[in-house]
Design an enzyme around this catalytic site. Structure first.
Site, mmCIF file in Angstrom:
data_model
loop_
_atom_site.group_PDB
_atom_site.id
_atom_site.type_symbol
_atom_site.label_atom_id
_atom_site.label_comp_id
_atom_site.label_asym_id
_atom_site.label_seq_id
_atom_site.Cartn_x
_atom_site.Cartn_y
_atom_site.Cartn_z
ATOM 1 N N GLY A 1 -2.406 2.562 -9.188
ATOM 2 C CA GLY A 1 -1.115 3.199 -8.924
ATOM 3 C C GLY A 1 -0.389 3.611 -10.181
ATOM 4 O O GLY A 1 0.797 3.322 -10.349
ATOM 5 N N GLY B 1 6.122 5.537 -11.663
ATOM 6 C CA GLY B 1 6.778 4.254 -11.443
ATOM 7 C C GLY B 1 6.274 3.124 -12.317
ATOM 8 O O GLY B 1 5.994 3.296 -13.502
ATOM 9 N N ASP C 1 -9.183 6.827 -5.410
ATOM 10 C CA ASP C 1 -8.586 6.571 -4.103
ATOM 11 C C ASP C 1 -9.064 5.207 -3.634
ATOM 12 O O ASP C 1 -10.238 5.034 -3.297
ATOM 13 C CB ASP C 1 -8.994 7.660 -3.111
ATOM 14 C CG ASP C 1 -8.302 7.518 -1.759
ATOM 15 O OD1 ASP C 1 -7.848 6.408 -1.430
ATOM 16 O OD2 ASP C 1 -8.228 8.533 -1.035
ATOM 17 N N SER D 1 3.398 -7.425 -4.523
ATOM 18 C CA SER D 1 3.847 -7.414 -3.138
ATOM 19 C C SER D 1 5.328 -7.053 -3.115
ATOM 20 O O SER D 1 5.845 -6.455 -4.063
ATOM 21 C CB SER D 1 3.576 -8.778 -2.486
ATOM 22 O OG SER D 1 3.944 -8.769 -1.121
ATOM 23 N N TYR E 1 4.720 -1.398 6.337
ATOM 24 C CA TYR E 1 4.750 -1.732 4.906
ATOM 25 C C TYR E 1 4.949 -3.221 4.670
ATOM 26 O O TYR E 1 4.162 -3.872 3.974
ATOM 27 C CB TYR E 1 5.864 -0.943 4.217
ATOM 28 C CG TYR E 1 6.035 -1.289 2.756
ATOM 29 C CD1 TYR E 1 5.160 -0.801 1.794
ATOM 30 C CD2 TYR E 1 7.087 -2.107 2.332
ATOM 31 C CE1 TYR E 1 5.308 -1.120 0.451
ATOM 32 C CE2 TYR E 1 7.255 -2.425 0.995
ATOM 33 C CZ TYR E 1 6.368 -1.931 0.060
ATOM 34 O OH TYR E 1 6.521 -2.253 -1.264
ATOM 35 N N SER E 2 6.010 -3.792 5.240
ATOM 36 C CA SER E 2 6.331 -5.188 4.955
ATOM 37 C C SER E 2 5.285 -6.147 5.512
ATOM 38 O O SER E 2 4.958 -7.155 4.884
ATOM 39 C CB SER E 2 7.720 -5.538 5.502
ATOM 40 O OG SER E 2 8.728 -4.853 4.772
ATOM 41 N N SER F 1 2.123 -5.489 5.779
ATOM 42 C CA SER F 1 0.968 -5.391 4.875
ATOM 43 C C SER F 1 1.207 -6.181 3.600
ATOM 44 O O SER F 1 0.285 -6.796 3.043
ATOM 45 C CB SER F 1 0.669 -3.926 4.546
ATOM 46 O OG SER F 1 1.616 -3.375 3.651
ATOM 47 N N LYS F 2 2.434 -6.187 3.133
ATOM 48 C CA LYS F 2 2.765 -6.930 1.921
ATOM 49 C C LYS F 2 2.750 -8.442 2.171
ATOM 50 O O LYS F 2 2.491 -9.234 1.266
ATOM 51 C CB LYS F 2 4.126 -6.480 1.379
ATOM 52 C CG LYS F 2 4.103 -5.081 0.784
ATOM 53 C CD LYS F 2 3.108 -4.970 -0.361
ATOM 54 C CE LYS F 2 3.166 -3.648 -1.079
ATOM 55 N NZ LYS F 2 2.224 -3.571 -2.213
#
Length: 226
Positions: free
Chosen positions: A8, A12, A52, A128, A145-146, A148-149
């Protein structure tokens, strides 16, 4: 100097991490779907290629790179993430799968790829979110999202147990709000109290030194929620 893989890295926190590690003299493999931003930095001890995390071909390319050029990896930082902010009823199964492919399945797959090359003193750090921590504040729209985290928090604990005799160490950092492009896309106009540069500096120090004190641990890195 450490050999470090970071996912990533196109923007950011990952973008900042790639620069910080490279500037400190470490060898960096910076992975992201779009490798142009980090490639444009022109850092001599930083290598990159389009990656990817949800594709087997990309994972194989990482394995080939390590085998050909490095032979070992000291630090793996799972920073890549996908966030969908959408009501639960409007979030399709396909969207859930897309989030989990990046945030959970990709983390597991890249870890499996890198593990054969990690020494016992290696360190796997997964990024996370406070949203994935049991008992923390939760926010509508972040079901995929949350959750998965939360999954990678438990995965980290399991891997630390499985490899506690041989190493490497596994730890997970649950971040609060950080001012990144992903946050702006999910929560337009929200101003986080922490910059990407500040968080990257903390993560780098933890990746280099945290496994001397922690293994299988969740650290909450937040002065606010979300």
């Amino acid at each position: 100097m450490a050999k470090v893989i970071i996912t990533g890295c196109s923007r950011g926190i990952g973008y900042q991490l790639a620069q910080l590690f490279s500037d400190a003299g470490h060898e960096v493999l910076a992975l992201s779907r779009n490798d142009e931003p980090v490639r444009a930095l022109g850092l001599k001890n930083l290598q990159c290629f389009p990656f990817d995390i949800s594709k087997e071909s990309s994972l194989a390319e990482v394995g080939e790179f390590i085998e050909t050029h490095w032979k070992r990896v000291d630090i793996l930082i799972h920073n890549a993430g996908m966030l969908i902010n959408n009501s639960f009823e409007a979030t399709t199964t396909k969207q859930f799968e897309e989030v989990y492919k990046v945030n959970v399945f990709g983390v597991a797959a890249l870890t499996r790829t890198v593990l054969p090359y990690m020494p016992g003193k290696g360190h796997v750090v997964t990024i996370s979110s406070m949203g994935g921590v049991q008992g923390s504040a939760k926010f509508p729209g972040l079901a995929a999202y949350s959750s998965s985290k939360g999954a990678v928090i438990t995965l980290t604990e399991l891997l630390a147990e499985e490899y506690k005799e041989s190493g490497p160490s596994f730890n997970v950092l649950a971040l609060g709000a950080v001012q990144t492009e992903m946050l702006e896309e999910a929560f337009p106009g929200y101003q986080a109290p922490v910059t990407a540069e500040q968080m990257a500096s903390y993560i780098m120090d933890f990746a280099l030194n945290g496994h001397s004190l922690y293994n299988g641990k969740l650290l909450q890195v937040s002065n606010s929620t979300p």
